[in-house]
Write a protein that holds these residues in place. Sequence first.
Motif, mmCIF file in Angstrom:
data_model
loop_
_atom_site.group_PDB
_atom_site.id
_atom_site.type_symbol
_atom_site.label_atom_id
_atom_site.label_comp_id
_atom_site.label_asym_id
_atom_site.label_seq_id
_atom_site.Cartn_x
_atom_site.Cartn_y
_atom_site.Cartn_z
ATOM 1 N N GLU A 90 0.833 -1.195 0.000
ATOM 2 C CA GLU A 90 0.000 0.000 0.000
ATOM 3 C C GLU A 90 0.873 1.251 0.000
ATOM 4 O OE1 GLU A 90 -2.910 -0.091 3.135
ATOM 5 O OE2 GLU A 90 -3.551 -2.111 2.569
ATOM 6 N N GLY A 91 0.544 2.179 -0.898
ATOM 7 C CA GLY A 91 1.277 3.433 -0.984
ATOM 8 C C GLY A 91 2.609 3.343 -1.692
ATOM 9 N N ILE A 92 2.943 2.169 -2.200
ATOM 10 C CA ILE A 92 4.214 1.971 -2.905
ATOM 11 C C ILE A 92 3.981 2.151 -4.403
ATOM 12 C CG2 ILE A 92 6.039 0.290 -3.448
ATOM 13 C CD1 ILE A 92 6.099 1.216 -0.540
ATOM 14 N N ASP A 93 4.888 2.858 -5.057
ATOM 15 C CA ASP A 93 4.842 2.992 -6.511
ATOM 16 C C ASP A 93 5.296 1.657 -7.105
ATOM 17 O OD1 ASP A 93 5.142 3.525 -9.207
ATOM 18 O OD2 ASP A 93 6.562 5.185 -8.931
ATOM 19 N N LEU A 94 4.357 0.882 -7.618
ATOM 20 C CA LEU A 94 4.675 -0.463 -8.113
ATOM 21 C C LEU A 94 5.371 -0.444 -9.464
ATOM 22 C CD1 LEU A 94 1.516 -2.400 -6.914
ATOM 23 C CD2 LEU A 94 3.743 -2.151 -5.802
ATOM 24 N N ASP A 95 5.492 0.721 -10.086
ATOM 25 C CA ASP A 95 6.301 0.857 -11.301
ATOM 26 C C ASP A 95 7.767 1.085 -10.950
ATOM 27 O OD1 ASP A 95 4.255 0.530 -13.186
ATOM 28 O OD2 ASP A 95 3.659 2.637 -12.982
ATOM 29 N N ARG A 96 8.034 1.353 -9.700
ATOM 30 C CA ARG A 96 9.399 1.640 -9.247
ATOM 31 C C ARG A 96 10.228 0.361 -9.235
ATOM 32 N NH1 ARG A 96 10.984 3.908 -3.270
ATOM 33 N NH2 ARG A 96 13.222 3.624 -3.503
ATOM 34 N N VAL A 97 11.447 0.473 -9.701
ATOM 35 C CA VAL A 97 12.398 -0.642 -9.656
ATOM 36 C C VAL A 97 13.667 -0.105 -9.002
ATOM 37 C CG1 VAL A 97 13.775 -2.257 -11.014
ATOM 38 C CG2 VAL A 97 11.461 -1.661 -11.759
ATOM 39 N N PRO A 98 14.112 -0.753 -7.947
ATOM 40 C CA PRO A 98 13.550 -1.906 -7.253
ATOM 41 C C PRO A 98 12.471 -1.496 -6.247
ATOM 42 C CG PRO A 98 15.619 -1.266 -6.215
ATOM 43 C CD PRO A 98 15.414 -0.329 -7.396
ATOM 44 N N LEU A 99 11.709 -2.511 -5.762
ATOM 45 C CA LEU A 99 10.796 -2.245 -4.660
ATOM 46 C C LEU A 99 11.639 -1.816 -3.458
ATOM 47 C CD1 LEU A 99 8.177 -5.148 -4.844
ATOM 48 C CD2 LEU A 99 7.859 -2.752 -5.462
ATOM 49 N N PRO A 100 11.121 -0.924 -2.614
ATOM 50 C CA PRO A 100 11.959 -0.333 -1.558
ATOM 51 C C PRO A 100 12.080 -1.146 -0.267
ATOM 52 C CG PRO A 100 9.817 0.720 -1.588
ATOM 53 C CD PRO A 100 9.829 -0.269 -2.736
ATOM 54 N N PHE A 101 11.835 -2.445 -0.318
ATOM 55 C CA PHE A 101 11.934 -3.253 0.895
ATOM 56 C C PHE A 101 12.244 -4.705 0.544
ATOM 57 C CE2 PHE A 101 7.386 -2.717 -0.167
ATOM 58 C CZ PHE A 101 7.093 -4.020 -0.531
ATOM 59 N N ALA A 102 12.597 -5.467 1.588
ATOM 60 C CA ALA A 102 12.873 -6.898 1.444
ATOM 61 C C ALA A 102 11.564 -7.677 1.485
ATOM 62 C CB ALA A 102 13.785 -7.371 2.580
ATOM 63 N N PRO A 103 11.519 -8.853 0.840
ATOM 64 C CA PRO A 103 10.314 -9.687 0.942
ATOM 65 C C PRO A 103 10.205 -10.297 2.331
ATOM 66 C CG PRO A 103 12.065 -10.901 -0.133
ATOM 67 C CD PRO A 103 12.579 -9.500 0.082
ATOM 68 N N ASP A 104 9.004 -10.745 2.672
ATOM 69 C CA ASP A 104 8.828 -11.456 3.939
ATOM 70 C C ASP A 104 9.395 -12.869 3.843
ATOM 71 O OD1 ASP A 104 7.238 -9.537 5.684
ATOM 72 O OD2 ASP A 104 6.105 -9.509 3.812
ATOM 73 N N ILE A 105 9.211 -13.502 2.687
ATOM 74 C CA ILE A 105 9.809 -14.814 2.410
ATOM 75 C C ILE A 105 10.501 -14.719 1.058
ATOM 76 C CG2 ILE A 105 9.403 -17.283 1.998
ATOM 77 C CD1 ILE A 105 6.805 -17.024 3.632
ATOM 78 N N ALA A 106 11.728 -15.206 0.990
ATOM 79 C CA ALA A 106 12.467 -15.281 -0.273
ATOM 80 C C ALA A 106 12.768 -16.739 -0.566
ATOM 81 C CB ALA A 106 13.775 -14.492 -0.193
ATOM 82 N N ILE A 107 12.513 -17.143 -1.812
ATOM 83 C CA ILE A 107 12.783 -18.517 -2.240
ATOM 84 C C ILE A 107 13.727 -18.442 -3.425
ATOM 85 C CG2 ILE A 107 11.767 -20.632 -3.170
ATOM 86 C CD1 ILE A 107 9.100 -19.360 -1.727
ATOM 87 N N GLU A 108 14.838 -19.133 -3.311
ATOM 88 C CA GLU A 108 15.832 -19.182 -4.380
ATOM 89 C C GLU A 108 15.983 -20.628 -4.839
ATOM 90 O OE1 GLU A 108 17.339 -16.712 -5.852
ATOM 91 O OE2 GLU A 108 17.125 -15.013 -4.479
ATOM 92 N N ILE A 109 15.889 -20.832 -6.143
ATOM 93 C CA ILE A 109 16.134 -22.144 -6.723
ATOM 94 C C ILE A 109 17.601 -22.163 -7.124
ATOM 95 C CG2 ILE A 109 15.596 -23.725 -8.613
ATOM 96 C CD1 ILE A 109 12.907 -21.406 -7.846
ATOM 97 N N VAL A 110 18.352 -23.077 -6.538
ATOM 98 C CA VAL A 110 19.797 -23.109 -6.734
ATOM 99 C C VAL A 110 20.125 -23.765 -8.068
ATOM 100 C CG1 VAL A 110 21.982 -23.914 -5.774
ATOM 101 C CG2 VAL A 110 20.151 -23.135 -4.243
ATOM 102 N N SER A 111 20.966 -23.074 -8.839
ATOM 103 C CA SER A 111 21.411 -23.559 -10.148
ATOM 104 C C SER A 111 22.850 -24.036 -10.058
ATOM 105 C CB SER A 111 21.318 -22.429 -11.178
ATOM 106 O OG SER A 111 20.005 -21.954 -11.275
ATOM 107 N N LYS A 112 23.277 -24.756 -11.061
ATOM 108 C CA LYS A 112 24.648 -25.293 -11.057
ATOM 109 C C LYS A 112 25.699 -24.194 -11.068
ATOM 110 C CE LYS A 112 24.862 -25.935 -16.040
ATOM 111 N NZ LYS A 112 25.076 -26.835 -17.125
ATOM 112 N N ASN A 113 25.336 -23.000 -11.517
ATOM 113 C CA ASN A 113 26.288 -21.886 -11.551
ATOM 114 C C ASN A 113 26.445 -21.198 -10.198
ATOM 115 O OD1 ASN A 113 26.619 -22.184 -14.360
ATOM 116 N ND2 ASN A 113 24.815 -20.953 -14.742
#
Length: 183
Positions: A90-113
Amino acid sequence: MATKTLLTIEEYAALEEPEGLRYELSEGELIVTPSPNYIHNEIRDRFNSRLRAYLDTRKLGSVTSETDMTLARNVVRRPDVAFIRAGRLEGIDLDRVPLPFAPDIAIEIVSKNDRADDLLLKVSQYLQGGTQAVWLMYPNTGLAYRYVPGKLEPEVRRAADGGRFEEPQLLSGFSLPLSEILG
């Protein structure tokens, strides 16, 4: 001796990302990685769609993929999948890159690199930025590592042993067998 050119978040946001590459910003340093492969994207999309279907009926928050998020003054990460609690957009400019905060949950799929030290730095940056849980998913082994603030060691879950993705504090009632995502 060469010196590193460090970028601000504004300079980072102004960069044109060439096709086939992904950018992130780590302590001002531009991190360049290859675009994810088909398997990586399938896992990300499966996870995203399951979580989105759950959230659509409960209004607990939003799920997004590959969205730049500010973790600190000079740190921008792009989690494969991110959960953002209701009300935080709420109140965040969603066209802005990057979003101005960290996610509550982050999921990373690990690649061979991906290198272990880079992944641990990324986990640390997420947690220091306010992320409440970070999951590293390893498709080749069927393992998922869950990191939370204040704990040095991750909780390890195995798809083959019936391990599940669950975050009851943030996603009450959501339980997804890892075998459906990593298998």
